[in-house]
Design a protein around this motif. Structure first.
Motif, mmCIF file in Angstrom:
data_model
loop_
_atom_site.group_PDB
_atom_site.id
_atom_site.type_symbol
_atom_site.label_atom_id
_atom_site.label_comp_id
_atom_site.label_asym_id
_atom_site.label_seq_id
_atom_site.Cartn_x
_atom_site.Cartn_y
_atom_site.Cartn_z
ATOM 1 N N TYR A 20 1.649 -16.170 -9.594
ATOM 2 C CA TYR A 20 2.392 -16.001 -10.810
ATOM 3 C C TYR A 20 3.528 -16.715 -10.888
ATOM 4 N N GLU A 63 -7.244 -11.645 -5.890
ATOM 5 C CA GLU A 63 -7.397 -10.007 -5.536
ATOM 6 C C GLU A 63 -6.320 -9.352 -4.705
ATOM 7 N N LYS A 70 -1.854 -16.185 -17.007
ATOM 8 C CA LYS A 70 -3.189 -16.680 -16.611
ATOM 9 C C LYS A 70 -3.345 -18.185 -16.729
ATOM 10 N N PRO A 108 5.768 -5.689 -15.804
ATOM 11 C CA PRO A 108 4.739 -5.134 -16.368
ATOM 12 C C PRO A 108 3.887 -6.413 -17.138
ATOM 13 N N SER A 109 4.644 -7.323 -17.757
ATOM 14 C CA SER A 109 4.005 -8.211 -18.780
ATOM 15 C C SER A 109 3.392 -9.552 -17.719
ATOM 16 N N ARG A 110 3.660 -9.237 -16.378
ATOM 17 C CA ARG A 110 3.072 -10.334 -15.640
ATOM 18 C C ARG A 110 1.729 -10.431 -15.654
ATOM 19 N N SER A 111 0.856 -9.501 -15.979
ATOM 20 C CA SER A 111 -0.438 -9.426 -15.908
ATOM 21 C C SER A 111 -1.076 -10.226 -17.178
ATOM 22 N N GLN A 144 -1.167 -13.001 -5.174
ATOM 23 C CA GLN A 144 -1.113 -12.954 -6.800
ATOM 24 C C GLN A 144 0.550 -13.063 -7.327
ATOM 25 N N GLU A 145 1.227 -12.357 -6.742
ATOM 26 C CA GLU A 145 2.646 -12.766 -7.242
ATOM 27 C C GLU A 145 3.140 -13.932 -6.812
ATOM 28 N N PRO A 186 -2.693 -8.824 -3.566
ATOM 29 C CA PRO A 186 -1.520 -8.613 -4.544
ATOM 30 C C PRO A 186 -0.436 -9.387 -4.229
ATOM 31 N N GLU A 240 -5.304 -15.183 -12.579
ATOM 32 C CA GLU A 240 -5.582 -13.500 -12.997
ATOM 33 C C GLU A 240 -6.805 -13.156 -11.877
ATOM 34 N N ASN A 241 -7.284 -13.843 -10.969
ATOM 35 C CA ASN A 241 -8.584 -13.512 -10.418
ATOM 36 C C ASN A 241 -8.260 -13.197 -8.878
#
Length: 116
Positions: A96, A87, A75, A69-72, A92-93, A89, A84-85
């Motif tokens: 990250y 869209e 940045k 959950p801390s992956r959010s 984004q992973e 999923p 972070e932008n």
């Protein structure tokens, strides 16, 4: 719309590049593995099984036991795009993970990379 090519690439085909990038900067495979485990929730054995199976990126993240959950808190910019932008999923992973490996190669402490 067609899937991005990275989705169908095997995670195992890119993994050695993560290791090489880290080792060129004096970091270790163990640190790369720790980052991947932190992000995905895989145990070391599960990670090695995914590598062995040649799992593609899409399924690697879809099958992850527990995305952190801390992956959010991750940045920054990877390939000219703010992570972070993003869209989509799965993309984004992937980004990250790219960002965390970049931070490792840039000498950040593991504690900061893992957002502790």
């Amino acid at each position: 719309m067609a899937k991005h090519k990275i989705y169908t690439m095997s995670f195992a085909s890119v993994y050695p590049h993560y290791i090489t990038k880290a080792e060129k900067k004096g970091r270790s495979k163990n640190e790369v593995d720790e980052i991947i485990r932190w992000l995905t929730g895989y145990s070391q054995e599960e990670l090695e099984a995914q590598l062995e199976k040649q799992t593609d990126f899409e399924n690697f993240f879809a099958e992850a036991p527990k995305l952190n959950p801390s992956r959010s808190l991750i940045k920054g910019v990877v390939c000219g795009v703010r992570v972070e932008n993003i869209e989509e999923p799965t993309m984004q992973e992937i980004r990250y993970l790219d960002k965390l490996i970049d931070e490792l190669a840039k000498g950040k402490s593991l504690e900061k990379i893992l957002r502790k």
